[in-house]
Design a protein around this motif. Structure first.
Motif, PDB file in Angstrom:
ATOM      1  N   GLU A 107       0.816  -1.208   0.000  1.00  0.00           N
ATOM      2  CA  GLU A 107       0.000   0.000   0.000  1.00  0.00           C
ATOM      3  C   GLU A 107       0.853   1.263   0.000  1.00  0.00           C
ATOM      4  O   GLU A 107       0.327   2.377  -0.066  1.00  0.00           O
ATOM      5  CB  GLU A 107      -0.914   0.002   1.235  1.00  0.00           C
ATOM      6  CG  GLU A 107      -1.922  -1.144   1.220  1.00  0.00           C
ATOM      7  CD  GLU A 107      -2.666  -1.292   2.527  1.00  0.00           C
ATOM      8  OE1 GLU A 107      -2.274  -0.606   3.509  1.00  0.00           O
ATOM      9  OE2 GLU A 107      -3.625  -2.079   2.580  1.00  0.00           O
ATOM     10  N   ASN A 108       2.169   1.098   0.079  1.00  0.00           N
ATOM     11  CA  ASN A 108       3.090   2.233   0.076  1.00  0.00           C
ATOM     12  C   ASN A 108       3.629   2.425  -1.334  1.00  0.00           C
ATOM     13  O   ASN A 108       4.375   1.594  -1.832  1.00  0.00           O
ATOM     14  CB  ASN A 108       4.238   1.964   1.054  1.00  0.00           C
ATOM     15  CG  ASN A 108       5.201   3.132   1.173  1.00  0.00           C
ATOM     16  OD1 ASN A 108       5.788   3.548   0.187  1.00  0.00           O
ATOM     17  ND2 ASN A 108       5.379   3.631   2.380  1.00  0.00           N
ATOM     18  N   ARG A 112       6.564   0.210  -3.448  1.00  0.00           N
ATOM     19  CA  ARG A 112       6.206  -0.499  -4.679  1.00  0.00           C
ATOM     20  C   ARG A 112       7.158  -0.126  -5.810  1.00  0.00           C
ATOM     21  O   ARG A 112       7.646  -0.985  -6.551  1.00  0.00           O
ATOM     22  CB  ARG A 112       4.764  -0.179  -5.081  1.00  0.00           C
ATOM     23  CG  ARG A 112       3.722  -0.757  -4.148  1.00  0.00           C
ATOM     24  CD  ARG A 112       3.687  -2.281  -4.221  1.00  0.00           C
ATOM     25  NE  ARG A 112       3.315  -2.762  -5.528  1.00  0.00           N
ATOM     26  CZ  ARG A 112       2.060  -2.953  -5.923  1.00  0.00           C
ATOM     27  NH1 ARG A 112       1.064  -2.692  -5.100  1.00  0.00           N
ATOM     28  NH2 ARG A 112       1.798  -3.422  -7.121  1.00  0.00           N
TER      29      ARG A 112
END
Length: 207
Positions: A107-108, A112
């Motif tokens: 989610e970062n 990613r």
């Protein structure tokens, strides 16, 4: 991704205002050009400093990437800890730690980009990489306890287990979208194909 209850964060060195400008300049370049295509000249220009000034603070581009990467990992540690409760056995602990780190890190957006970049991913998997050294620190106490308790197969070493788990974390993070948000499926695959092959009692579920 410090999931261990007694894990210690290596921390980041103080680089002062100029170093912070370089980091922010690098972030802008990485977001605009990608990590692989960004040069030291790009970073220096973005930070409004000279190229030699960049080298006063960092040995090269990958040193800057490591610094930013550690900072981003720090941001997600608390979220990972909140998801991973203490488990009585290594198999459950390792499975939940890997699943939580993949979900939270996925989610970062910077993490990613970091792992999806081919040059960075390759660098982060070198045995001498700061990321691998930190991974060893995070996993070592957990693995030693599992080895002492007889949970691990007797033909595996701590170094090999650390290498296996950390490489799988990177691979899963690079492919997390393939699971379509199905956390149970991810958990099953991690348990069955990543963790269980390391166990003394392979294939037997823990109670």
């Amino acid at each position: 991704m410090d999931f261990s209850p007694d894990g210690k964060n290596a921390g980041l060195p103080d680089i002062g205002k100029t170093g912070a400008r370089i980091i922010e300049g690098a972030r802008r370049c990485f977001e605009r050009y990608g990590i692989e295509k960004t040069t030291i000249e790009d970073i220096a220009k973005s930070a409004e400093v000279s190229r030699p000034t960049v080298y006063k603070f960092f040995s090269g581009k990958m040193d800057i990437v490591d610094y930013i990467g550690f900072g981003e990992l720090d941001k997600i540690q608390d979220a990972v800890r909140a998801r991973v409760k203490r488990h009585p056995n290594f198999a459950d602990m390792a499975t939940e730690a890997i699943v939580a780190s993949v979900i939270v890190a996925g989610e970062n957006p910077y993490i990613r980009r970091f792992v999806e970049d081919l040059e960075t991913a390759s660098h982060s998997q070198l045995a001498s990489s700061p990321f691998q050294l930190q991974a060893h620190q995070r996993w070592e106490s957990v693995i030693r306890r599992a080895q002492t308790s007889g949970e691990l197969a007797d033909d595996v070493s701590i170094s090999d287990v650390v290498d296996w788990l950390s490489r799988n974390q990177v691979m899963l993070l690079r492919t997390v979208d393939h699971f379509g948000g199905d956390e149970d499926r991810l958990r099953y695959l991690v348990r069955r194909f990543v963790v269980e092959p390391l166990l003394a009692n392979r294939g037997k579920s823990s109670n």
